[in-house]
Design a protein around this motif. Structure first.
Motif, PDB file in Angstrom:
ATOM      1  N   ILE A 146      11.157  50.772  28.885  1.00  0.00           N
ATOM      2  CA  ILE A 146      12.147  51.363  27.980  1.00  0.00           C
ATOM      3  C   ILE A 146      13.487  50.643  28.068  1.00  0.00           C
ATOM      4  N   THR A 147      14.113  50.472  26.896  1.00  0.00           N
ATOM      5  CA  THR A 147      15.519  50.098  26.817  1.00  0.00           C
ATOM      6  C   THR A 147      16.224  51.303  26.216  1.00  0.00           C
ATOM      7  N   GLU A 148      17.187  51.835  26.941  1.00  0.00           N
ATOM      8  CA  GLU A 148      17.931  53.000  26.475  1.00  0.00           C
ATOM      9  C   GLU A 148      19.286  52.535  25.956  1.00  0.00           C
ATOM     10  N   ILE A 149      19.596  52.935  24.734  1.00  0.00           N
ATOM     11  CA  ILE A 149      20.883  52.580  24.142  1.00  0.00           C
ATOM     12  C   ILE A 149      21.650  53.869  23.867  1.00  0.00           C
ATOM     13  N   ILE A 150      22.824  53.951  24.480  1.00  0.00           N
ATOM     14  CA  ILE A 150      23.647  55.152  24.346  1.00  0.00           C
ATOM     15  C   ILE A 150      24.860  54.809  23.486  1.00  0.00           C
ATOM     16  N   TYR A 157      13.920  52.688  23.182  1.00  0.00           N
ATOM     17  CA  TYR A 157      13.091  51.660  22.564  1.00  0.00           C
ATOM     18  C   TYR A 157      12.011  51.279  23.565  1.00  0.00           C
ATOM     19  N   GLY A 158      10.751  51.406  23.159  1.00  0.00           N
ATOM     20  CA  GLY A 158       9.637  51.216  24.076  1.00  0.00           C
ATOM     21  C   GLY A 158       8.860  49.936  23.831  1.00  0.00           C
ATOM     22  N   PHE A 159       8.321  49.377  24.928  1.00  0.00           N
ATOM     23  CA  PHE A 159       7.590  48.112  24.865  1.00  0.00           C
ATOM     24  C   PHE A 159       6.413  48.149  25.831  1.00  0.00           C
ATOM     25  N   LEU A 160       5.262  47.693  25.371  1.00  0.00           N
ATOM     26  CA  LEU A 160       4.107  47.523  26.259  1.00  0.00           C
ATOM     27  C   LEU A 160       4.213  46.210  27.015  1.00  0.00           C
ATOM     28  N   ASP A 161       4.779  45.202  26.346  1.00  0.00           N
ATOM     29  CA  ASP A 161       4.867  43.844  26.874  1.00  0.00           C
ATOM     30  C   ASP A 161       6.275  43.586  27.411  1.00  0.00           C
ATOM     31  N   SER A 162       6.385  43.143  28.659  1.00  0.00           N
ATOM     32  CA  SER A 162       7.708  42.887  29.238  1.00  0.00           C
ATOM     33  C   SER A 162       8.423  41.729  28.530  1.00  0.00           C
ATOM     34  N   LYS A 179      12.119  41.737  26.917  1.00  0.00           N
ATOM     35  CA  LYS A 179      13.096  40.677  27.193  1.00  0.00           C
ATOM     36  C   LYS A 179      13.660  40.128  25.888  1.00  0.00           C
ATOM     37  N   LEU A 180      12.795  39.933  24.893  1.00  0.00           N
ATOM     38  CA  LEU A 180      13.234  39.452  23.583  1.00  0.00           C
ATOM     39  C   LEU A 180      14.222  40.433  22.963  1.00  0.00           C
ATOM     40  N   PHE A 181      13.877  41.726  22.958  1.00  0.00           N
ATOM     41  CA  PHE A 181      14.740  42.763  22.396  1.00  0.00           C
ATOM     42  C   PHE A 181      16.085  42.789  23.116  1.00  0.00           C
ATOM     43  N   ASP A 182      16.039  42.827  24.443  1.00  0.00           N
ATOM     44  CA  ASP A 182      17.273  42.894  25.239  1.00  0.00           C
ATOM     45  C   ASP A 182      18.151  41.655  25.043  1.00  0.00           C
ATOM     46  N   THR A 183      17.529  40.514  24.782  1.00  0.00           N
ATOM     47  CA  THR A 183      18.281  39.279  24.587  1.00  0.00           C
ATOM     48  C   THR A 183      18.954  39.247  23.219  1.00  0.00           C
ATOM     49  N   LEU A 194      14.635  45.222  16.631  1.00  0.00           N
ATOM     50  CA  LEU A 194      13.282  45.765  16.514  1.00  0.00           C
ATOM     51  C   LEU A 194      12.528  45.080  15.369  1.00  0.00           C
ATOM     52  N   ALA A 195      13.247  44.733  14.292  1.00  0.00           N
ATOM     53  CA  ALA A 195      12.616  44.008  13.185  1.00  0.00           C
ATOM     54  C   ALA A 195      12.157  42.625  13.638  1.00  0.00           C
ATOM     55  N   ILE A 196      12.947  41.976  14.491  1.00  0.00           N
ATOM     56  CA  ILE A 196      12.549  40.672  15.041  1.00  0.00           C
ATOM     57  C   ILE A 196      11.281  40.837  15.880  1.00  0.00           C
ATOM     58  N   CYS A 197      11.248  41.880  16.718  1.00  0.00           N
ATOM     59  CA  CYS A 197      10.071  42.134  17.558  1.00  0.00           C
ATOM     60  C   CYS A 197       8.844  42.498  16.712  1.00  0.00           C
ATOM     61  N   SER A 198       9.080  43.124  15.558  1.00  0.00           N
ATOM     62  CA  SER A 198       7.979  43.483  14.667  1.00  0.00           C
ATOM     63  C   SER A 198       7.459  42.269  13.908  1.00  0.00           C
ATOM     64  N   THR A 199       8.336  41.326  13.612  1.00  0.00           N
ATOM     65  CA  THR A 199       7.971  40.164  12.810  1.00  0.00           C
ATOM     66  C   THR A 199       7.329  39.063  13.648  1.00  0.00           C
ATOM     67  N   PHE A 200       7.828  38.861  14.866  1.00  0.00           N
ATOM     68  CA  PHE A 200       7.353  37.756  15.704  1.00  0.00           C
ATOM     69  C   PHE A 200       6.904  38.255  17.068  1.00  0.00           C
ATOM     70  N   THR A 201       5.932  37.543  17.650  1.00  0.00           N
ATOM     71  CA  THR A 201       5.613  37.777  19.052  1.00  0.00           C
ATOM     72  C   THR A 201       6.663  37.032  19.866  1.00  0.00           C
ATOM     73  N   PRO A 202       6.861  37.383  21.128  1.00  0.00           N
ATOM     74  CA  PRO A 202       7.839  36.652  21.936  1.00  0.00           C
ATOM     75  C   PRO A 202       7.566  35.147  21.996  1.00  0.00           C
ATOM     76  N   THR A 203       6.302  34.764  22.062  1.00  0.00           N
ATOM     77  CA  THR A 203       5.952  33.345  22.133  1.00  0.00           C
ATOM     78  C   THR A 203       6.304  32.636  20.831  1.00  0.00           C
ATOM     79  N   SER A 204       5.972  33.256  19.682  1.00  0.00           N
ATOM     80  CA  SER A 204       6.285  32.611  18.403  1.00  0.00           C
ATOM     81  C   SER A 204       7.793  32.557  18.180  1.00  0.00           C
ATOM     82  N   PHE A 205       8.516  33.596  18.638  1.00  0.00           N
ATOM     83  CA  PHE A 205       9.972  33.593  18.502  1.00  0.00           C
ATOM     84  C   PHE A 205      10.578  32.465  19.347  1.00  0.00           C
ATOM     85  N   SER A 206      10.055  32.291  20.545  1.00  0.00           N
ATOM     86  CA  SER A 206      10.520  31.211  21.420  1.00  0.00           C
ATOM     87  C   SER A 206      10.308  29.857  20.749  1.00  0.00           C
TER      88      SER A 206
END
Length: 185
Positions: free
Chosen positions: A47-51, A59-64, A68-72, A85-97
């Protein structure tokens, strides 16, 4: 601060799940990639908690790597949780990298909420974004190291990127040698 939740899914929508954790029900925002990977009612999420003044969002993630992508990307000026979240929905971390490594603005502009200026800002601020784990990521590290070495020798970044795409060596030193031979022609 909440950094993880283990519980049972009560309701699942494409980007929101309601998670029952010992009788307390949490609303957790997830990417489309994460949502599609959830196949069981029992789930463990990082979880990433945004206050904010008006909301406490999870914001929840199965994959660390996705976390990391979201937090970055959320640290970039002008990128909020919805765009991240839209970036995480559109790309996998590897493809984004890979997109960051290749400086592919057109691919980034496909994400809802990112225009040309935003895509350019993301590419500049995230040059060198590396995902943990797989062999493909090791290749990305080798390419990044070779790129930095060639740029330190005075070659232009665009030229280096183009030449490295055509190289096939497996180690940084071999890749630099192969690229130098091609750059001399």
């Amino acid at each position: 601060m909440i950094i993880g939740l283990i519980g049972k899914i009560l309701k699942k929508e494409p980007t929101i799940i309601q998670l029952n954790v010992n009788g307390v029900i949490y609303e957790v925002f997830v990417s489309l990639n994460c949502s599609s990977k959830i196949i069981s009612d029992d789930v463990k999420l990082e979880i990433t908690e945004i206050i904010r003044e008006d909301a406490h969002s999870l914001y929840g993630f199965l994959d660390s790597n996705e976390k990391k992508l979201f937090d970055t990307v959320i640290k970039i000026n002008g990128v909020g949780p919805k765009v991240a979240l839209a970036i995480c929905s559109t790309f996998t971390p590897t493809s984004f990298s890979q997109i960051i490594t290749n400086h592919d603005i057109n691919m980034l502009k496909r994400v809802p909420g990112i225009g040309p200026k935003g895509a350019s800002r993301i590419l500049v601020e995230l040059s060198g974004f590396i995902v943990d784990g797989s062999n493909q990521d090791e290749a990305t590290n080798i390419n990044l190291e070779a790129s930095m070495a060639l740029e330190s020798l005075g070659f232009k970044k665009d030229l280096v990127t183009t030449v490295l795409k055509s190289c096939t060596s497996a180690t940084t030193s071999e890749l630099v040698r192969e690229a130098l031979r091609k750059l001399q022609k």
